[in-house]
Scaffold this motif. Structure first.
Motif, PDB file in Angstrom:
ATOM      1  N   LEU A   8       0.851  -1.186   0.000  1.00 48.01           N
ATOM      2  CA  LEU A   8       0.000   0.000   0.000  1.00 48.01           C
ATOM      3  C   LEU A   8       0.891   1.241   0.000  1.00 48.01           C
ATOM      4  O   LEU A   8       1.741   1.401   0.882  1.00 48.01           O
ATOM      5  N   VAL A   9       0.707   2.104  -0.979  1.00 47.32           N
ATOM      6  CA  VAL A   9       1.473   3.349  -1.068  1.00 47.32           C
ATOM      7  C   VAL A   9       0.496   4.501  -0.889  1.00 47.32           C
ATOM      8  O   VAL A   9      -0.261   4.841  -1.799  1.00 47.32           O
ATOM      9  N   GLU A  10       0.499   5.076   0.305  1.00 46.60           N
ATOM     10  CA  GLU A  10      -0.475   6.109   0.690  1.00 46.60           C
ATOM     11  C   GLU A  10       0.208   7.055   1.675  1.00 46.60           C
ATOM     12  O   GLU A  10       0.767   6.600   2.676  1.00 46.60           O
ATOM     13  N   ASP A  11       0.168   8.355   1.394  1.00 47.53           N
ATOM     14  CA  ASP A  11       0.908   9.308   2.222  1.00 47.53           C
ATOM     15  C   ASP A  11       0.087   9.897   3.368  1.00 47.53           C
ATOM     16  O   ASP A  11       0.602  10.713   4.133  1.00 47.53           O
ATOM     17  N   GLU A  12      -1.167   9.487   3.520  1.00 49.59           N
ATOM     18  CA  GLU A  12      -1.969   9.927   4.659  1.00 49.59           C
ATOM     19  C   GLU A  12      -2.060   8.775   5.655  1.00 49.59           C
ATOM     20  O   GLU A  12      -2.800   7.806   5.426  1.00 49.59           O
ATOM     21  N   PRO A  13      -1.322   8.854   6.787  1.00 47.53           N
ATOM     22  CA  PRO A  13      -1.211   7.718   7.704  1.00 47.53           C
ATOM     23  C   PRO A  13      -2.545   7.203   8.228  1.00 47.53           C
ATOM     24  O   PRO A  13      -2.735   5.997   8.341  1.00 47.53           O
ATOM     25  N   ARG A  14      -3.473   8.100   8.546  1.00 50.52           N
ATOM     26  CA  ARG A  14      -4.729   7.635   9.130  1.00 50.52           C
ATOM     27  C   ARG A  14      -5.544   6.837   8.116  1.00 50.52           C
ATOM     28  O   ARG A  14      -6.137   5.804   8.446  1.00 50.52           O
ATOM     29  N   ILE A  15      -5.583   7.311   6.872  1.00 45.24           N
ATOM     30  CA  ILE A  15      -6.267   6.561   5.823  1.00 45.24           C
ATOM     31  C   ILE A  15      -5.600   5.209   5.618  1.00 45.24           C
ATOM     32  O   ILE A  15      -6.258   4.175   5.489  1.00 45.24           O
ATOM     33  N   ALA A  16      -4.273   5.226   5.612  1.00 40.50           N
ATOM     34  CA  ALA A  16      -3.523   3.985   5.397  1.00 40.50           C
ATOM     35  C   ALA A  16      -3.821   2.958   6.479  1.00 40.50           C
ATOM     36  O   ALA A  16      -3.966   1.767   6.188  1.00 40.50           O
ATOM     37  N   HIS A  17      -3.938   3.390   7.721  1.00 42.30           N
ATOM     38  CA  HIS A  17      -4.186   2.442   8.806  1.00 42.30           C
ATOM     39  C   HIS A  17      -5.527   1.743   8.653  1.00 42.30           C
ATOM     40  O   HIS A  17      -5.639   0.539   8.910  1.00 42.30           O
ATOM     41  N   ILE A  18      -6.536   2.477   8.210  1.00 38.85           N
ATOM     42  CA  ILE A  18      -7.844   1.860   7.984  1.00 38.85           C
ATOM     43  C   ILE A  18      -7.758   0.842   6.853  1.00 38.85           C
ATOM     44  O   ILE A  18      -8.264  -0.282   6.950  1.00 38.85           O
ATOM     45  N   GLN A  19      -7.089   1.223   5.765  1.00 40.77           N
ATOM     46  CA  GLN A  19      -6.958   0.312   4.628  1.00 40.77           C
ATOM     47  C   GLN A  19      -6.163  -0.931   5.009  1.00 40.77           C
ATOM     48  O   GLN A  19      -6.526  -2.061   4.643  1.00 40.77           O
ATOM     49  N   LEU A  20      -5.084  -0.750   5.752  1.00 41.98           N
ATOM     50  CA  LEU A  20      -4.267  -1.886   6.173  1.00 41.98           C
ATOM     51  C   LEU A  20      -5.071  -2.844   7.038  1.00 41.98           C
ATOM     52  O   LEU A  20      -4.960  -4.068   6.905  1.00 41.98           O
ATOM     53  N   MET A  21      -5.893  -2.291   7.927  1.00 44.84           N
ATOM     54  CA  MET A  21      -6.690  -3.128   8.814  1.00 44.84           C
ATOM     55  C   MET A  21      -7.629  -4.024   8.015  1.00 44.84           C
ATOM     56  O   MET A  21      -7.735  -5.229   8.261  1.00 44.84           O
ATOM     57  N   TYR A  22      -8.319  -3.454   7.021  1.00 48.87           N
ATOM     58  CA  TYR A  22      -9.261  -4.241   6.218  1.00 48.87           C
ATOM     59  C   TYR A  22      -8.520  -5.288   5.376  1.00 48.87           C
ATOM     60  O   TYR A  22      -9.002  -6.424   5.230  1.00 48.87           O
ATOM     61  N   LEU A  23      -7.388  -4.929   4.819  1.00 45.57           N
ATOM     62  CA  LEU A  23      -6.620  -5.893   4.026  1.00 45.57           C
ATOM     63  C   LEU A  23      -6.139  -7.053   4.889  1.00 45.57           C
ATOM     64  O   LEU A  23      -6.220  -8.224   4.487  1.00 45.57           O
ATOM     65  N   GLN A  24      -5.643  -6.738   6.084  1.00 48.27           N
ATOM     66  CA  GLN A  24      -5.146  -7.788   6.975  1.00 48.27           C
ATOM     67  C   GLN A  24      -6.266  -8.698   7.444  1.00 48.27           C
ATOM     68  O   GLN A  24      -6.090  -9.919   7.539  1.00 48.27           O
ATOM     69  N   GLN A  25      -7.432  -8.116   7.722  1.00 44.84           N
ATOM     70  CA  GLN A  25      -8.567  -8.926   8.162  1.00 44.84           C
ATOM     71  C   GLN A  25      -9.096  -9.815   7.040  1.00 44.84           C
ATOM     72  O   GLN A  25      -9.844 -10.763   7.300  1.00 44.84           O
ATOM     73  N   SER A  26      -8.699  -9.521   5.814  1.00 42.08           N
ATOM     74  CA  SER A  26      -9.090 -10.365   4.674  1.00 42.08           C
ATOM     75  C   SER A  26      -8.076 -11.467   4.397  1.00 42.08           C
ATOM     76  O   SER A  26      -8.181 -12.163   3.392  1.00 42.08           O
ATOM     77  N   GLY A  27      -7.096 -11.611   5.278  1.00 47.17           N
ATOM     78  CA  GLY A  27      -6.119 -12.693   5.128  1.00 47.17           C
ATOM     79  C   GLY A  27      -4.911 -12.326   4.308  1.00 47.17           C
ATOM     80  O   GLY A  27      -4.186 -13.219   3.846  1.00 47.17           O
ATOM     81  N   LEU A  28      -4.660 -11.042   4.103  1.00 45.39           N
ATOM     82  CA  LEU A  28      -3.539 -10.599   3.288  1.00 45.39           C
ATOM     83  C   LEU A  28      -2.407 -10.050   4.156  1.00 45.39           C
ATOM     84  O   LEU A  28      -2.649  -9.443   5.193  1.00 45.39           O
TER      85      LEU A  28
END
Length: 228
Positions: A8-28
């Motif tokens: 994930l390449v995203e320069d807004e940390p708060r947005i990135a954390h939400i995206q990372l959480m959903y990706l990780q919860q999907s088994g990635l």
């Protein structure tokens, strides 16, 4: 077999954390970069299975990154932009993007697009056990199994940030920046007070589970199970 790795390449940390959480919860598996000029070296060495690439980035914009990646890699690339006019869409595909996401988009849509590209590339996500902790970012609700946890806004933000990257140690300064980027008038030591109240609340609602761990001289980390 390891789960697919998404960069994930995203320069807004708060947005990135939400995206990372959903990706990780999907088994990635995930890795996060803030700058475009860090992407090429990472892709060469780590060889991720997919790149989720914002267009507006410091160091090197997403269009330039995508063009450079296509010179040596066929990794699926999903470009993310707030600019929705057709020229930007066509330009993205001309330089080799496989798909597009236009802000604002739901995290569920993002995961669905990622999974579709992984399937197309012949890479399947590894099923993972259901997460006991579930965070609904849009509704600002937290569940442990079937129990809803009643948290304050400050407690929710702190838990969301730490749970988004289990095992990572966050300093007080990092938690201030990531959990309260809207300029809330808080100081480093205020984090200690909020964490103390969060831990007390979790201990009352989830007996026998230690989720927030203190790391002496460093900060705090989220990890389910085990002693503090």
């Amino acid at each position: 077999m390891s789960a697919p790795l998404v960069l994930l390449v995203e320069d807004e940390p708060r947005i990135a954390h939400i995206q990372l959480m959903y990706l990780q919860q999907s088994g990635l598996r995930t890795h996060h970069l803030l700058r475009g000029d860090e992407v090429l070296d990472y892709v060469r060495t780590a060889k991720p299975d997919l790149v989720l690439l914002d267009i507006m980035l410091p160091g090197m914009d997403g269009i330039a990154v995508c063009t450079a990646l296509r010179a040596f890699s066929n990794v699926p690339i999903i470009m993310v932009t707030a600019r929705v006019d057709e020229i930007d869409r066509l330009l993205g595909f001309d330089v080799g993007a496989d798909d597009y996401l236009c802000k604002p988009f739901s995290s569920k849509e993002m995961v669905a697009r990622v999974q579709a590209q992984l399937r197309r590339a012949g890479v399947a996500a590894t099923p993972v056990p259901a997460q006991r902790l579930r965070i609904d970012a849009q509704q600002q609700r937290v569940y442990w199994d079937d129990t809803r946890l009643e948290l304050t806004t400050q407690q929710f933000r702190l838990l969301q940030v730490m749970a988004g990257q289990p095992g990572r140690i966050f300093s007080r300064a990092q938690l201030l920046e990531l959990a309260f980027p809207d300029g809330a008038q808080l100081f480093d030591r205020a984090i200690d007070s909020h964490i103390k109240n969060l831990r007390k609340k979790l201990a009352a609602d989830i007996p026998g589970e230690e989720l927030i761990h203190s790391v002496y001289g460093a900060g705090y980390r989220y990890e389910a199970g085990g002693p503090a």
